[in-house]
Design a protein around this motif. Structure first.
Motif, PDB file in Angstrom:
ATOM      1  N   UNK A 192       0.822  -1.206   0.000  1.00  0.00           N
ATOM      2  CA  UNK A 192       0.000   0.000   0.000  1.00  0.00           C
ATOM      3  C   UNK A 192       0.856   1.256   0.000  1.00  0.00           C
ATOM      4  N   UNK A 193       2.018   1.223   0.632  1.00  0.00           N
ATOM      5  CA  UNK A 193       2.945   2.357   0.545  1.00  0.00           C
ATOM      6  C   UNK A 193       3.352   2.573  -0.902  1.00  0.00           C
ATOM      7  N   UNK A 194       3.684   1.454  -1.573  1.00  0.00           N
ATOM      8  CA  UNK A 194       4.272   1.568  -2.914  1.00  0.00           C
ATOM      9  C   UNK A 194       3.236   1.737  -4.014  1.00  0.00           C
TER      10      UNK A 194
ATOM     11  N   UNK B 110       6.468   5.852   8.060  1.00  0.00           N
ATOM     12  CA  UNK B 110       6.202   7.293   7.956  1.00  0.00           C
ATOM     13  C   UNK B 110       6.632   8.076   9.204  1.00  0.00           C
ATOM     14  N   UNK B 111       6.523   7.426  10.365  1.00  0.00           N
ATOM     15  CA  UNK B 111       6.964   8.111  11.590  1.00  0.00           C
ATOM     16  C   UNK B 111       8.469   8.301  11.552  1.00  0.00           C
ATOM     17  N   UNK B 112       9.189   7.253  11.110  1.00  0.00           N
ATOM     18  CA  UNK B 112      10.643   7.373  11.011  1.00  0.00           C
ATOM     19  C   UNK B 112      11.040   8.444  10.006  1.00  0.00           C
ATOM     20  N   UNK B 113      10.251   8.547   8.935  1.00  0.00           N
ATOM     21  CA  UNK B 113      10.540   9.596   7.947  1.00  0.00           C
ATOM     22  C   UNK B 113      10.359  10.970   8.572  1.00  0.00           C
ATOM     23  N   UNK B 114       9.297  11.109   9.340  1.00  0.00           N
ATOM     24  CA  UNK B 114       9.029  12.387  10.004  1.00  0.00           C
ATOM     25  C   UNK B 114      10.175  12.749  10.937  1.00  0.00           C
ATOM     26  N   UNK B 115      10.657  11.763  11.663  1.00  0.00           N
ATOM     27  CA  UNK B 115      11.687  12.049  12.671  1.00  0.00           C
ATOM     28  C   UNK B 115      13.086  12.127  12.085  1.00  0.00           C
ATOM     29  N   UNK B 116      13.380  11.299  11.098  1.00  0.00           N
ATOM     30  CA  UNK B 116      14.771  11.167  10.680  1.00  0.00           C
ATOM     31  C   UNK B 116      15.014  11.497   9.212  1.00  0.00           C
ATOM     32  N   UNK B 117      13.996  11.971   8.516  1.00  0.00           N
ATOM     33  CA  UNK B 117      14.233  12.387   7.145  1.00  0.00           C
ATOM     34  C   UNK B 117      14.135  11.238   6.150  1.00  0.00           C
ATOM     35  N   UNK B 118      14.554  11.517   4.926  1.00  0.00           N
ATOM     36  CA  UNK B 118      14.381  10.538   3.853  1.00  0.00           C
ATOM     37  C   UNK B 118      15.696   9.904   3.430  1.00  0.00           C
ATOM     38  N   UNK B 119      16.751  10.125   4.203  1.00  0.00           N
ATOM     39  CA  UNK B 119      18.028   9.572   3.763  1.00  0.00           C
ATOM     40  C   UNK B 119      18.429   8.349   4.578  1.00  0.00           C
ATOM     41  N   UNK B 120      19.716   8.102   4.672  1.00  0.00           N
ATOM     42  CA  UNK B 120      20.188   6.854   5.261  1.00  0.00           C
ATOM     43  C   UNK B 120      19.669   6.605   6.666  1.00  0.00           C
ATOM     44  N   UNK B 195      12.077  -0.005   2.613  1.00  0.00           N
ATOM     45  CA  UNK B 195      12.212   1.422   2.929  1.00  0.00           C
ATOM     46  C   UNK B 195      12.779   2.174   1.746  1.00  0.00           C
ATOM     47  N   UNK B 196      13.781   1.561   1.120  1.00  0.00           N
ATOM     48  CA  UNK B 196      14.361   2.187  -0.075  1.00  0.00           C
ATOM     49  C   UNK B 196      13.325   2.351  -1.158  1.00  0.00           C
ATOM     50  N   UNK B 197      12.524   1.323  -1.337  1.00  0.00           N
ATOM     51  CA  UNK B 197      11.512   1.382  -2.385  1.00  0.00           C
ATOM     52  C   UNK B 197      10.563   2.529  -2.124  1.00  0.00           C
ATOM     53  N   UNK B 198      10.218   2.727  -0.852  1.00  0.00           N
ATOM     54  CA  UNK B 198       9.273   3.790  -0.531  1.00  0.00           C
ATOM     55  C   UNK B 198       9.929   5.163  -0.587  1.00  0.00           C
ATOM     56  N   UNK B 199      11.195   5.241  -0.208  1.00  0.00           N
ATOM     57  CA  UNK B 199      11.846   6.540  -0.067  1.00  0.00           C
ATOM     58  C   UNK B 199      12.674   6.956  -1.268  1.00  0.00           C
ATOM     59  N   UNK B 200      13.102   5.975  -2.044  1.00  0.00           N
ATOM     60  CA  UNK B 200      13.956   6.319  -3.178  1.00  0.00           C
ATOM     61  C   UNK B 200      15.404   6.372  -2.766  1.00  0.00           C
ATOM     62  N   UNK B 201      16.203   6.897  -3.637  1.00  0.00           N
ATOM     63  CA  UNK B 201      17.632   6.956  -3.364  1.00  0.00           C
ATOM     64  C   UNK B 201      18.323   5.741  -3.942  1.00  0.00           C
ATOM     65  N   UNK B 202      19.649   5.786  -3.942  1.00  0.00           N
ATOM     66  CA  UNK B 202      20.405   4.687  -4.519  1.00  0.00           C
ATOM     67  C   UNK B 202      20.362   3.473  -3.619  1.00  0.00           C
ATOM     68  N   UNK B 207      16.760   1.405  -6.777  1.00  0.00           N
ATOM     69  CA  UNK B 207      16.996   1.240  -8.212  1.00  0.00           C
ATOM     70  C   UNK B 207      15.885   0.445  -8.876  1.00  0.00           C
ATOM     71  N   UNK B 208      15.404  -0.569  -8.138  1.00  0.00           N
ATOM     72  CA  UNK B 208      14.320  -1.386  -8.681  1.00  0.00           C
ATOM     73  C   UNK B 208      13.079  -0.546  -8.928  1.00  0.00           C
ATOM     74  N   UNK B 209      12.720   0.267  -7.955  1.00  0.00           N
ATOM     75  CA  UNK B 209      11.533   1.090  -8.092  1.00  0.00           C
ATOM     76  C   UNK B 209      11.715   2.081  -9.241  1.00  0.00           C
ATOM     77  N   UNK B 210      12.916   2.617  -9.351  1.00  0.00           N
ATOM     78  CA  UNK B 210      13.225   3.542 -10.435  1.00  0.00           C
ATOM     79  C   UNK B 210      13.026   2.850 -11.783  1.00  0.00           C
ATOM     80  N   UNK B 211      13.553   1.635 -11.906  1.00  0.00           N
ATOM     81  CA  UNK B 211      13.386   0.878 -13.147  1.00  0.00           C
ATOM     82  C   UNK B 211      11.905   0.667 -13.441  1.00  0.00           C
ATOM     83  N   UNK B 212      11.164   0.354 -12.366  1.00  0.00           N
ATOM     84  CA  UNK B 212       9.744   0.099 -12.561  1.00  0.00           C
ATOM     85  C   UNK B 212       9.034   1.339 -13.094  1.00  0.00           C
TER      86      UNK B 212
END
Lengths: 246, 255, 266
Positions: A192-194, B110-120, B195-202, B207-212
């Motif tokens: 659902x996220x994706x 999403x809570x972790x994103x709120x607290x710690x951003x979208x990076x590593x 998490x990578x798939x949801x957030x993006x980044x290398x 990469x898989x999500x990007x390809x998709x």
């Protein structure tokens, strides 16, 4: 009374959650007070957001889980009973096992597009293998004297499969279903996220992107709690079904 | 000789499947979009490896997963042992663990994103959060189940409490702790990839999500192959480490 | 009850483990069991007596030789040859009553008749009151009584018993002996009873077939000197004690051979 005492730390945490942002010990934007979260939850409920997304999630979860578990358990039992099927399918199962099924979500999107189909497919795949393996092990582990006793009582080979092997394997099968249940929640939320569109996962990320953090927290807690509740309910059902054990 | 034959027989199905895959793609039984040919996927993997794209993605994903796993390992073992030995810790953590275990931890992303951003940071911490629970439970059970007789003998020989912990209880709990770590590793890796798939980044997932998104199916399938290989390699590595470290344990003699 | 004489003709059996070398378990066993006879198969562990019983029951395929019951060859399991196992083999998810009803359901008996017959046998083995208990709630002796009731309820012409009282303590075993003999006295059957307990064999059986160490052969067949239910004082009689000593010695020789075999193999 004992249950209350046991979960007291959670109550304390709840109190801290309410107090800390209010006392400015933490940033109230990043951690809205628990009462604000509760209020937001209530609003979500009244606005039917909770209901519509929750129902969508529940529907996809149930579909994927039931399909995965029923087909998986049946396959596992049949593999244990018919050697040729086992020889054919087992290597495939073993090869697919270490593959994390959530990594297959992009493939599901490729194949089924952005909709319920890919969500259900992802959940189905995630639930399939645990069901197959636990049913297989359970069926293989059935004591042969049980099978022989049934045959000597006049049962046909096919009757033995459904009347003896499956019930005897039930403890293992149900344990596999419990694992599949936990996995189904993870795959539901991840897909659902994706994939988005609808569902609790979508709702949560939508709220997060929109800055409605108290509602976002409400959504997260709802999903987490339902996952916990589902496990507990299943445990109770399992205990009832396996009441014949020690 | 028998070992080789069995290996050949087992790989036979995989080889047959790969052959069928390639044939189906060549004959256009399914569109190249839905199922790119094995050769095109292989070619993509080679190209990505040479260009550095794959090693970079793999390295980043591994780094984040293992960082999260290490964090979960240390925290999990410490908390688990504390729960087993300190009544207050047990009272505090028991409901947290028992309620937290069956929850889909990924919902907290999403809570972790709120607290710690979208990076590593958020990816590492998310992986740690998801994988810490099996470690706690394993360390708790392992420490608690150390045979009382073992402890009594050691105490009888005059060992202090601290020596008891480090030289008797922990080594005895080690197999179970190791099992907990082995369960936690794949969880950390998978959570990190999602998490990578949801957030993006290398990264492999990113990469898989990007390809998709670019409808680049050889890229997507290449990603799966890479993840599958990386995943099995990690699991095998853990298994080897376990066997090496537990060489004294009866289960090593049995297996 | 015509046609329950059993004939083993040159029966051999090779045990093929999934890993390792095949082992000859039985070597050209020939044996005849008369109608309504109580025959004990006696021998040390590993001599193949259980294997012989499983072949007779049709659970293992007869690869070499021939086994016939009433002149007809054995091709598979059937309700004419009921079996009782050492570890009871009760269906743990079924109650006592449901276990006993299983075979009756297979015989397509009408419901009322089924329930009545099941109750009959529950009472016969003195388990009234425990109809709705699960096997996990019963003692070893009770479980074995359920197993016997379950098998007897379908009235097999032949009764196969694989060390049925081996898992029970001595007192319970003694009680079960009396119960078994009483049941057979009421409804005579051909019985093939596997055991390694010499005293049990001599007490219960009409004839005792002693089997050699692996590969199993019939070493000798001894008449116990009584048929049917013996009077309890028999255990003090001279003949009984002599038979006991003789057979004990015979089995002991085989047990020593088996042990030497094991040592040589290591």
């Amino acid at each position: 009374m004992k249950a209350l005492l046991r979960y007291l730390p959670l109550v304390l945490l709840a109190v801290m959650w309410e107090a800390a942002p209010r006392l400015n010990l933490v940033d109230a934007r990043s951690l809205p007070p628990l009462s604000a979260v509760a209020a937001a939850w209530w609003r979500l409920l009244i606005d039917r957001d909770l209901a519509s997304n929750g129902l969508s999630s529940l529907g996809n979860l149930t579909a994927g889980l039931l399909l995965g578990v029923v087909i998986g358990a049946a396959l596992g039992v049949l593999m244990a009973w018919y050697r040729p099927l086992d020889d054919l399918v087992h290597p495939l199962v073993k090869a697919l096992y270490p593959m994390p099924k959530s990594a297959l979500i992009p493939v599901m999107i490729l194949w089924f597009g952005l909709g319920a189909g890919s969500k259900i497919a992802s959940i189905f795949l995630g639930c399939l293998l645990p069901a197959v393996l636990s049913a297989y092990n359970g069926a293989r582990g059935v004591d042969r004297v049980l099978v022989w006793s049934a045959l000597a009582a006049g049962a046909s080979h096919r009757a033995v499969l459904w009347e003896v092997v499956v019930p005897a394997a039930m403890p293992d099968i149900l344990a596999g279903v419990r694992t599949a249940l936990a996995l189904s929640f993870i795959l539901l939320v991840a897909s659902e996220f994706l994939i988005g569109q609808t569902g609790m996962g979508y709702l949560i990320s939508f709220l997060g992107e929109g800055g409605a953090y108290d509602a976002m927290f409400a959504g997260v807690l709802t999903v987490a709690f339902v996952g916990f509740l589902a496990d507990r309910i299943f445990l109770a059902v399992m205990r009832r079904a396996l009441i014949w054990r020690e | 000789m028998a070992g080789v034959t069995r290996f050949l027989m087992r790989s036979a199905l995989i080889v047959a499947l790969i052959a069928a895959w390639e044939i189906a793609a060549r004959l256009h039984l399914v569109s190249a979009f839905l199922l790119p040919s094995f050769v095109s996927v292989a070619r993509r993997l080679v190209a990505d490896t040479l260009s550095g794209q794959l090693p970079l993605g793999l390295g980043l994903s591994l780094y984040r997963s293992l960082a999260g796993f290490a964090l979960a390992g240390v925290l999990g073992i410490v908390i688990g042992i504390l729960i087993a030995r300190v009544k207050l810790a047990r009272w505090f953590f028991d409901p947290l663990v028992s309620v937290g275990m069956p929850m889909p931890k990924i919902a907290f992303l999403p809570i972790f994103i709120l607290w710690f951003g979208v990076f590593d940071q958020s990816k590492i911490l998310m992986a740690a959060f998801s994988s810490v629970f099996p470690v706690i439970v394993a360390a708790w059970a392992g420490t608690e189940n150390v045979e009382r007789v073992l402890l009594w003998s050691a105490r009888g020989l005059g060992a202090s409490e601290r020596r008891l912990l480090w030289e008797v209880a922990l080594p005895a709990a080690f197999p179970q702790i190791m099992t907990g770590l082995q369960v936690a590793l794949p969880i950390a890796v998978v959570t990190e990839i999602v998490s990578e798939m949801a957030l993006g980044g290398q990264g492999l997932g990113g990469n898989m999500m990007q390809s998709m998104r670019f409808a680049d199916s050889p890229g997507v399938f290449g990603g799966i192959v890479a993840i599958a290989i990386a995943g099995s390699a990690l699991v095998k590595a853990m298994d080897l480490i376990r066997r090496r470290l537990l060489i004294w344990h009866p289960e090593a003699a049995a297996g | 009850m015509a046609g329950t004489e059993i004939a083993f003709e040159e029966v051999s059996h090779t045990y093929r483990p999934p890993r390792g070398k095949p082992v000859l378990a039985l070597d050209r066993v020939s044996l005849k069991v008369r109608e309504r006879e109580f025959m004990a198969l006696l021998g040390p562990s590993g001599c193949g007596k259980s294997t012989l019983l499983y072949l007779l029951g049709g659970f293992l395929p007869v690869e070499q030789g021939r086994i016939s019951v009433g002149g007809r060859p054995v091709t598979g399991p059937g309700s004419d040859r009921g079996i009782v196992f050492q570890n009871f083999a009760l269906f743990p998810w079924k109650t006592v009553r449901q276990n006993i009803l299983y075979g009756l359901e297979k015989q397509r008996m009408p419901r009322d008749a089924r329930l009545r017959r099941a109750q009959e046998f529950i009472d016969l083995v003195h388990l009234s009151g425990f109809e709705d208990s699960y096997p996990s709630q019963l003692s070893g002796g009770m479980k074995q009584r359920v197993a016997i009731a379950r098998t007897l309820a379908i009235d097999p012409a032949t009764l196969l018993m694989d060390e049925p009282f081996g898992a029970l303590d001595a007192q319970t075993r003694g009680l079960m002996h009396e119960e078994l003999l009483g049941i057979i006295e009421r409804a005579p059957k051909t019985v093939v009873f596997v055991t390694h307990d010499v005293r049990e064999a001599v007490y219960l059986a009409d004839r005792v077939a002693v089997m050699s160490a692996r590969p199993g052969r019939i070493k000798e067949i001894v008449e116990t000197g009584h048929t049917g239910r013996p009077p309890p004082e028999i255990v003090k009689s001279r003949e009984f004690i002599d038979k006991l000593d003789y057979l004990w010695d015979s089995v002991r020789q085989e047990a020593l051979v088996a042990q030497t075999e094991k040592r040589l193999q290591r």
